[in-house]
Design an enzyme around this catalytic site. Structure first.
Site, PDB file in Angstrom:
ATOM      1  N   ASP A   1     -11.583 -45.617 -39.526  1.00 56.44           N
ATOM      2  CA  ASP A   1     -11.156 -44.613 -38.546  1.00 56.44           C
ATOM      3  C   ASP A   1      -9.722 -44.149 -38.765  1.00 56.44           C
ATOM      4  O   ASP A   1      -9.194 -43.349 -37.986  1.00 56.44           O
ATOM      5  CB  ASP A   1     -11.347 -45.128 -37.114  1.00 56.44           C
ATOM      6  CG  ASP A   1     -10.372 -46.229 -36.733  1.00 56.44           C
ATOM      7  OD1 ASP A   1      -9.921 -46.961 -37.634  1.00 56.44           O
ATOM      8  OD2 ASP A   1     -10.065 -46.359 -35.532  1.00 56.44           O
TER       9      ASP A   1
ATOM     10  N   SER B   1     -14.168 -48.701 -36.423  1.00 58.86           N
ATOM     11  CA  SER B   1     -13.007 -48.976 -37.265  1.00 58.86           C
ATOM     12  C   SER B   1     -13.395 -49.589 -38.610  1.00 58.86           C
ATOM     13  O   SER B   1     -14.039 -48.955 -39.433  1.00 58.86           O
ATOM     14  CB  SER B   1     -12.034 -49.876 -36.508  1.00 58.86           C
ATOM     15  OG  SER B   1     -10.832 -50.036 -37.197  1.00 58.86           O
TER      16      SER B   1
ATOM     17  N   ASP C   1      -6.737 -45.712 -38.661  1.00 57.04           N
ATOM     18  CA  ASP C   1      -5.562 -46.215 -37.957  1.00 57.04           C
ATOM     19  C   ASP C   1      -4.894 -47.379 -38.678  1.00 57.04           C
ATOM     20  O   ASP C   1      -3.887 -47.902 -38.215  1.00 57.04           O
ATOM     21  CB  ASP C   1      -5.893 -46.592 -36.508  1.00 57.04           C
ATOM     22  CG  ASP C   1      -6.911 -47.718 -36.374  1.00 57.04           C
ATOM     23  OD1 ASP C   1      -7.418 -48.203 -37.410  1.00 57.04           O
ATOM     24  OD2 ASP C   1      -7.208 -48.107 -35.230  1.00 57.04           O
TER      25      ASP C   1
ATOM     26  N   ASP D   1      -8.581 -47.461 -43.416  1.00 61.72           N
ATOM     27  CA  ASP D   1      -9.838 -48.031 -42.945  1.00 61.72           C
ATOM     28  C   ASP D   1     -10.715 -46.911 -42.394  1.00 61.72           C
ATOM     29  O   ASP D   1     -10.356 -45.729 -42.458  1.00 61.72           O
ATOM     30  CB  ASP D   1      -9.603 -49.133 -41.909  1.00 61.72           C
ATOM     31  CG  ASP D   1      -9.064 -48.606 -40.586  1.00 61.72           C
ATOM     32  OD1 ASP D   1      -8.432 -47.530 -40.582  1.00 61.72           O
ATOM     33  OD2 ASP D   1      -9.267 -49.261 -39.542  1.00 61.72           O
TER      34      ASP D   1
END
Length: 461
Positions: free
Chosen positions: A255, A110, A257, A253
């Site tokens: 990833d 992430s 999400d 960000d």
């Protein structure tokens, strides 16, 4: 040793999160989720006899290494792998259900630096697996690695198969475009892709909707994910909005999400303000289920006041979007999220989705006819100071048992009284203790936070 944190398993790739561990996690996933009754009926009908797992990853250099190991573990346990390549986390959550697969896996850390990587799993409904399932998988992993389970492996036709699922990105873009249902012609928008998993998906959707886009940080090298970019470092997005004259900027960000926002004046809008905008708008339209929004203990006092002023109930959970989702799912709420920019709308998906969040905010702007800065003014932020104290993973919970630290915290709470609050917690994803102070006097809480951080650092060094 505990493997799963607040958002899957994370660690330095090839050191803490090794290929061997990834193998066993894949093996454990299939062994646990593959039991009787643990797949949805559509998944069984579409893939009789073998569980299928969709695997996506962000742009870290270590992604292919861990993908190979994870896939080997899944196939060794009799599962089939559908390799989607670079794909945002929310895309995996959506497509697992669309493809009627048994589970989804995301290889990503992430917002963490590129040296780190992680693994998180979704079930056949696109839900992040719960603590009970994590514990069950972890137990299988520990027993396998310790040689407590028979080493006999399946052979022949029972071994899993690997499939190319490169079409997944195209399908995710199509889903987002269909959910948006709006024409963005003439809208000037900045997209900061953090050199991460959203670098193709976000420009793809916005360009197809007709927007005039300025895309930055969309050239991943494997090492520059989140580096001075995206929602973890908003300076690039702020500068791009100001220089381009855009009406809004969205920063994702690594990833995909999370989403944070920059208004047309160059001001940053965080997750609490995003939730305020959406909650007030949905309530006015009669679309906010039970007039309730869900956030975490980290949400700003100003968000709480905004909800009170607009007749909206705020429910707080522990930190982590899976806790927010669990509360929403169990109680029939549709809107929730975190200050960090994880925003969940159950009408659109089952996990934080930065792209969906951006599109929902644009819809509010269009329907209200207001600039994003005006919409954000519905919430007045209280000063909030966060300090991170780096300690070893083994000592992250030491602040709970140290008399010196607990007494210092109690004394601080007494000084702030009703003028603020103190929240101390260990990070579930990094070797950090997080200190959050909130109050009316920014200088006061900054000084107090730094003093407390120094004390914790000294005691737990």
């Amino acid at each position: 040793m505990k493997l799963f944190g607040t958002d899957g398993v994370r660690g330095v790739a090839n050191s803490e999160l090794t290929p061997e561990l990834a193998f066993y996690l894949g093996y454990g996933l299939v062994k646990h989720l593959g039991g009787p009754g643990r797949f949805s009926e559509p998944a069984r009908a579409a893939h009789p006899g073998k569980p299928g797992v969709l695997i996506g990853m962000d742009t870290r250099r270590s992604g292919p290494l861990l993908e190979a190991a994870l896939s080997a573990g899944i196939m060794s346990a009799g599962g089939d792998c559908y390799l989607a390549g670079e794909l945002p986390t929310p895309a995996v959550a959506l497509l697992v259900k669309k493809y009627s697969l048994a589970a989804g896996a995301v290889i990503s850390a992430s917002h963490n630096p590129f040296l780190d990587n992680g693994l998180k799993f979704f079930d056949s409904r696109g839900f992040k697996i719960n603590d009970e399932k994590e514990d069950a998988i972890e137990n299988i992993v520990h027993r396998e690695r310790a040689g407590l389970i028979s080493p006999r492996r399946i052979v022949g036709g029972s071994v899993g198969i690997r499939y190319d699922a490169g079409y997944s990105l195209r399908d995710y873009i199509a889903i987002q475009k269909s959910l948006a249902e709006m024409d963005l012609s003439g809208a000037k928008i900045v997209l900061d892709c953090a050199n991460g998993a959203m670098y193709k998906a976000a420009p793809g959707v916005f360009s197809e909707l007709g927007a005039d886009i300025c895309v930055i940080n969309d050239k991943p090298t494997g090492e520059n994910i989140n580096l001075r970019s995206g929602s973890m470092s908003m300076e690039s997005c702020v500068a791009a909005v100001r220089e381009s004259g855009a009406s809004v900027g969205f920063a994702f960000d690594g990833d995909g999400d999370r989403c944070l926002v920059v208004d047309e004046l160059g001001n940053i809008i965080d997750g609490d303000q995003i939730l305020s905008i959406l909650a007030v708008h949905f309530k006015a339209k009669g679309q906010l289920a039970k007039n309730t929004v869900v956030s975490t203990v980290m949400s700003n006092i100003g968000f709480e006041k905004c909800c009170e002023d607009n007749g909206i109930q705020l429910i707080r959970t522990n930190v982590g979007d899976k806790h927010v989702f669990s509360c929403m799912n169990e109680n029939g709420y549709i809107l929730g999220g975190e200050q960090s920019g994880h925003i969940i709308n159950m009408d659109y998906g089952t996990t934080g989705d930065g792209l969906s969040c951006a599109l929902q905010l644009l819809r509010v702007m269009i329907e209200s006819g207001e600039k994003i800065s005006t919409l954000a003014s519905v919430m007045q932020k209280y000063p909030q100071v966060i300090r991170n104290v780096r300690v070893s993973n083994e000592r992250k919970d030491g602040y709970l048992t140290s008399t010196v630290i607990t007494e210092a915290i109690s004394a601080l709470e007494g000084r702030l009284n009703t003028r603020g609050r103190v929240l101390i917690r260990s990070s579930g994803t990094e070797p950090l203790i997080r200190i959050m102070l909130e109050g009316v006097d920014a200088a006061e809480i900054t000084k107090e936070a730094e003093t407390l951080a120094e004390l914790i650092g000294d005691v737990l060094a």
